[in-house]
Design a protein around this motif. Structure first.
Motif, PDB file in Angstrom:
ATOM      1  N   THR A  32       0.813  -1.223   0.000  1.00  0.00           N
ATOM      2  CA  THR A  32       0.000   0.000   0.000  1.00  0.00           C
ATOM      3  C   THR A  32       0.843   1.269   0.000  1.00  0.00           C
ATOM      4  OG1 THR A  32      -0.126  -0.115   2.424  1.00  0.00           O
ATOM      5  CG2 THR A  32      -1.913  -1.144   1.176  1.00  0.00           C
ATOM      6  N   ALA A  33       2.046   1.197   0.528  1.00  0.00           N
ATOM      7  CA  ALA A  33       2.916   2.381   0.578  1.00  0.00           C
ATOM      8  C   ALA A  33       3.898   2.347  -0.581  1.00  0.00           C
ATOM      9  CB  ALA A  33       3.673   2.433   1.898  1.00  0.00           C
ATOM     10  N   ARG A  34       4.325   3.508  -1.024  1.00  0.00           N
ATOM     11  CA  ARG A  34       5.315   3.583  -2.103  1.00  0.00           C
ATOM     12  C   ARG A  34       6.736   3.716  -1.567  1.00  0.00           C
ATOM     13  NH1 ARG A  34       4.526   7.915  -6.078  1.00  0.00           N
ATOM     14  NH2 ARG A  34       6.074   6.639  -7.194  1.00  0.00           N
ATOM     15  N   LEU A  35       6.851   4.091  -0.300  1.00  0.00           N
ATOM     16  CA  LEU A  35       8.166   4.174   0.346  1.00  0.00           C
ATOM     17  C   LEU A  35       8.082   3.491   1.700  1.00  0.00           C
ATOM     18  CD1 LEU A  35      11.069   5.162   0.823  1.00  0.00           C
ATOM     19  CD2 LEU A  35      10.107   7.352   1.580  1.00  0.00           C
ATOM     20  N   LEU A  36       8.818   2.406   1.848  1.00  0.00           N
ATOM     21  CA  LEU A  36       8.891   1.695   3.117  1.00  0.00           C
ATOM     22  C   LEU A  36      10.330   1.757   3.609  1.00  0.00           C
ATOM     23  CD1 LEU A  36       7.594  -0.151   5.279  1.00  0.00           C
ATOM     24  CD2 LEU A  36       8.247  -2.104   3.852  1.00  0.00           C
ATOM     25  N   THR A  37      10.525   2.291   4.810  1.00  0.00           N
ATOM     26  CA  THR A  37      11.872   2.414   5.382  1.00  0.00           C
ATOM     27  C   THR A  37      12.013   1.483   6.567  1.00  0.00           C
ATOM     28  OG1 THR A  37      11.982   4.743   4.715  1.00  0.00           O
ATOM     29  CG2 THR A  37      13.594   3.976   6.325  1.00  0.00           C
ATOM     30  N   LEU A  38      12.932   0.534   6.463  1.00  0.00           N
ATOM     31  CA  LEU A  38      13.246  -0.355   7.575  1.00  0.00           C
ATOM     32  C   LEU A  38      14.286   0.341   8.449  1.00  0.00           C
ATOM     33  CD1 LEU A  38      13.583  -3.805   5.732  1.00  0.00           C
ATOM     34  CD2 LEU A  38      11.517  -2.626   6.510  1.00  0.00           C
ATOM     35  N   THR A  39      13.934   0.615   9.685  1.00  0.00           N
ATOM     36  CA  THR A  39      14.838   1.307  10.599  1.00  0.00           C
ATOM     37  C   THR A  39      15.250   0.369  11.722  1.00  0.00           C
ATOM     38  OG1 THR A  39      13.030   2.180  11.951  1.00  0.00           O
ATOM     39  CG2 THR A  39      13.749   3.528  10.094  1.00  0.00           C
ATOM     40  N   THR A 142      16.675   0.967   3.698  1.00  0.00           N
ATOM     41  CA  THR A 142      17.128   0.591   5.040  1.00  0.00           C
ATOM     42  C   THR A 142      17.973   1.735   5.573  1.00  0.00           C
ATOM     43  OG1 THR A 142      19.254  -0.454   4.460  1.00  0.00           O
ATOM     44  CG2 THR A 142      17.263  -1.804   4.258  1.00  0.00           C
ATOM     45  N   SER A 143      17.759   2.080   6.819  1.00  0.00           N
ATOM     46  CA  SER A 143      18.479   3.217   7.386  1.00  0.00           C
ATOM     47  C   SER A 143      18.387   3.170   8.904  1.00  0.00           C
ATOM     48  CB  SER A 143      17.882   4.530   6.871  1.00  0.00           C
ATOM     49  OG  SER A 143      18.521   5.650   7.470  1.00  0.00           O
ATOM     50  N   ARG A 144      19.443   3.595   9.561  1.00  0.00           N
ATOM     51  CA  ARG A 144      19.390   3.728  11.016  1.00  0.00           C
ATOM     52  C   ARG A 144      18.640   4.988  11.414  1.00  0.00           C
ATOM     53  NH1 ARG A 144      25.472   1.607  12.844  1.00  0.00           N
ATOM     54  NH2 ARG A 144      25.680   0.113  11.124  1.00  0.00           N
ATOM     55  N   GLN A 145      18.344   5.830  10.447  1.00  0.00           N
ATOM     56  CA  GLN A 145      17.609   7.069  10.699  1.00  0.00           C
ATOM     57  C   GLN A 145      16.480   7.191   9.694  1.00  0.00           C
ATOM     58  OE1 GLN A 145      20.039  10.572  10.558  1.00  0.00           O
ATOM     59  NE2 GLN A 145      18.408  11.966  11.131  1.00  0.00           N
ATOM     60  N   VAL A 146      15.342   7.699  10.130  1.00  0.00           N
ATOM     61  CA  VAL A 146      14.207   7.877   9.229  1.00  0.00           C
ATOM     62  C   VAL A 146      14.568   8.899   8.153  1.00  0.00           C
ATOM     63  CG1 VAL A 146      12.557   7.303  11.059  1.00  0.00           C
ATOM     64  CG2 VAL A 146      13.183   9.683  10.675  1.00  0.00           C
ATOM     65  N   PRO A 156      10.048  -0.355  12.082  1.00  0.00           N
ATOM     66  CA  PRO A 156      11.171  -0.601  12.991  1.00  0.00           C
ATOM     67  C   PRO A 156      11.488  -2.097  13.052  1.00  0.00           C
ATOM     68  CG  PRO A 156       9.480   0.784  14.009  1.00  0.00           C
ATOM     69  CD  PRO A 156       8.876   0.201  12.782  1.00  0.00           C
ATOM     70  N   VAL A 157      12.724  -2.448  12.805  1.00  0.00           N
ATOM     71  CA  VAL A 157      13.158  -3.845  12.842  1.00  0.00           C
ATOM     72  C   VAL A 157      13.688  -4.153  14.238  1.00  0.00           C
ATOM     73  CG1 VAL A 157      14.696  -5.575  11.844  1.00  0.00           C
ATOM     74  CG2 VAL A 157      13.709  -3.780  10.395  1.00  0.00           C
ATOM     75  N   SER A 158      13.092  -5.119  14.882  1.00  0.00           N
ATOM     76  CA  SER A 158      13.466  -5.492  16.243  1.00  0.00           C
ATOM     77  C   SER A 158      14.496  -6.616  16.229  1.00  0.00           C
ATOM     78  CB  SER A 158      12.228  -5.947  17.029  1.00  0.00           C
ATOM     79  OG  SER A 158      11.249  -4.928  17.058  1.00  0.00           O
ATOM     80  N   PRO A 159      15.212  -6.806  17.332  1.00  0.00           N
ATOM     81  CA  PRO A 159      16.113  -7.956  17.428  1.00  0.00           C
ATOM     82  C   PRO A 159      15.340  -9.264  17.329  1.00  0.00           C
ATOM     83  CG  PRO A 159      16.645  -6.312  19.106  1.00  0.00           C
ATOM     84  CD  PRO A 159      15.354  -5.894  18.481  1.00  0.00           C
ATOM     85  N   LEU A 160      16.037 -10.359  17.132  1.00  0.00           N
ATOM     86  CA  LEU A 160      15.408 -11.665  17.040  1.00  0.00           C
ATOM     87  C   LEU A 160      14.828 -12.074  18.384  1.00  0.00           C
ATOM     88  CD1 LEU A 160      18.096 -13.570  14.930  1.00  0.00           C
ATOM     89  CD2 LEU A 160      15.954 -12.564  14.118  1.00  0.00           C
ATOM     90  N   THR A 161      13.768 -12.855  18.344  1.00  0.00           N
ATOM     91  CA  THR A 161      13.144 -13.328  19.578  1.00  0.00           C
ATOM     92  C   THR A 161      14.088 -14.289  20.286  1.00  0.00           C
ATOM     93  OG1 THR A 161      12.040 -15.136  18.402  1.00  0.00           O
ATOM     94  CG2 THR A 161      10.835 -13.058  18.636  1.00  0.00           C
TER      95      THR A 161
END
Length: 452
Positions: A32-39, A142-146, A156-161
């Motif tokens: 649905t979005a045209r820009l997805l940023t994984l932070t 992908t970026s550490r900053q938005v 937001p990408v979280s650590p592994l469970t």
């Protein structure tokens, strides 16, 4: 016959472990979005997730899935030229972006921009302009900053469970797979499960850190690796094709440190004294003010945007709580101890210590004071062995005076020589209740103090 999608998506050399829910959610959002940023913080697995998402959606983009690695690009002015080269478009004209935009105007493709954080302004400008002129182009960054672009969808990408009912959590699965690459017969068993779980927990479920630790299985067993995690030599990669900034855990954190402004670095260092998290209020009470006397709200927002700190979701909390992942905290704490601010932070007054009472523990949690030195009967005013926890029990490890109102920072950095590294037990301070130095019988016998 359907044409094979074009592009330059790389072939992965190792397995993609876990993150099935993240993969599904990211695909849904990108639909649905045209820009997805994984932070997320460095080493959390943003690139691997982005490539997995792109690979799973490549048939939806007839003009291909294209990825560009930006980590080695240092000059912001070369971003447009880099993209032109990616698509085989000449960039020699005076309007290189116009040429690029014309080429992409009718394309239906997915562009993966990996590691945007150090080119954040240039990436934001180019992405914003591309989205406005190429309606069928989607961008996964992908970026550490938005990026801060209109229409940006954050993920937001979280650590592994760490845990899984009846099986291995994602973090332990990753450790097993990477360790078996170094030692083919390695498996997580009942005998080594506790040690592997401890490794993953102390490394906060960060995939890069777990991979670096697992590679040591050629030399050490899981229990030995867990015992040596404080040694920086254990967190180094021997893979020659790994990027320089991902060869050690310290280099990953240092990359993030360099992205911060001088004031953000100072606040990050001072926040490292909070081992169990903090609120905006407690951070403002402990961190040294800026030259203008302003608080730290602006810096907290900046650090949150740069993934230096993470928000802790606790529904019962009236105030938002934040924390530093342990590798980030240890790095910043080392910086703080070598700076001129250490002594000043140590003496920074915070809010008054709560009045002792039966509900003191609950009020400490609500107030943000989460790291309490275990009470010792020789340290209460009802010596020797009174029931109450007195203000002098809130100590910095050594010293302190009755009636003082030390802040949480005193517990963490009051004794730099005895700094607590990841997983190391806290050293017991000497008891001076009887006027003598050294340990008394109460220290050796008291079950409420941690043993050496």
């Amino acid at each position: 016959m359907t044409a094979r999608p074009s592009g330059n998506l790389p072939v992965e050399l190792t397995s993609f472990v876990g993150r099935r829910d993240d993969l599904t959610r990211a695909r849904t959002l990108l639909g649905t979005a045209r820009l997805l940023t994984l932070t997320g913080v460095g080493g959390v697995g943003k690139t691997r997730l982005a490539l997995a998402v792109a690979a799973s959606m490549r048939r939806e983009f007839p003009d291909g899935v294209w990825t560009v690695e930006l980590a080695d690009l240092r000059q912001t002015g070369l971003l447009t030229q880099t993209l032109c080269g990616l698509f085989g478009v000449t960039s020699e004209s005076s309007d290189a972006f116009g040429t690029l935009a014309e080429h992409l105007r009718t394309k239906k493709l997915l562009l993966v921009l990996d590691n945007c954080e150090h080119l954040i302004d240039a990436c934001a400008e180019v992405v914003g302009r591309l989205l406005s002129v190429a309606p069928a182009v989607k961008i996964l960054a992908t970026s550490r900053q938005v990026l801060g672009v209109e229409g940006e969808q954050l993920f937001p990408v979280s650590p592994l469970t760490l845990g899984s009912p009846g099986g291995l959590g994602e973090a332990m699965q990753l450790f097993e797979e990477r360790a078996s690459a170094a030692q083919p017969d390695f498996r997580v068993t009942e005998d080594n499960r506790a040690a592997v779980e401890e490794i993953c927990r102390r490394l906060e479920g960060l995939p890069l850190a777990i991979e670096l630790a697992a590679a040591n299985i050629r030399v050490f067993g899981p229990a030995e690796i867990a015992a040596r995690l404080g040694d920086s030599a254990m967190m180094m990669s021997s893979e020659r094709n790994r990027s320089a900034r991902h060869r050690t855990l310290e280099s990953v954190v240092d990359w993030s440190y360099q992205l911060c402004s001088p004031r953000e670095r100072q606040v990050w260092e001072q926040l490292s004294v909070f081992a169990g998290g903090f609120t905006a209020e407690t951070a403002d009470g402990v961190c040294l003010p800026s030259e203008t006397g302003a608080g730290v709200l602006r810096e907290l927002i900046g650090l949150l945007d740069k993934s230096m700190i993470v928000r802790v979701d606790e529904d019962h909390e009236l105030q938002g709580r934040y924390r530093l992942l342990e590798p980030m905290r240890q790095y910043a704490l080392a910086k703080l101890e070598s700076s001129s601010d250490a002594t000043a932070v140590r003496m920074t007054p915070s809010r008054p210590f709560p009045t002792p009472g039966p509900d003191l523990g609950h009020r400490l949690l609500q107030s943000g004071r989460r790291r309490v030195v275990p009470a010792h009967p020789h340290r209460t005013r009802e010596h020797p062995g009174g029931p109450g926890v007195q203000p002098r029990d809130w100590r910095r490890g050594r010293g302190g005076r009755d009636g003082a109102h030390p802040s949480p920072v005193l517990v963490a950095v009051g004794n730099p020589a005895g700094r607590i590294r990841v997983g190391e037990p806290r050293r017991r301070p000497a008891c001076r209740a009887d006027g003598r130095s050294g340990e008394c019988a109460g220290h050796r016998q008291c079950p409420r103090l941690p043993r050496r």
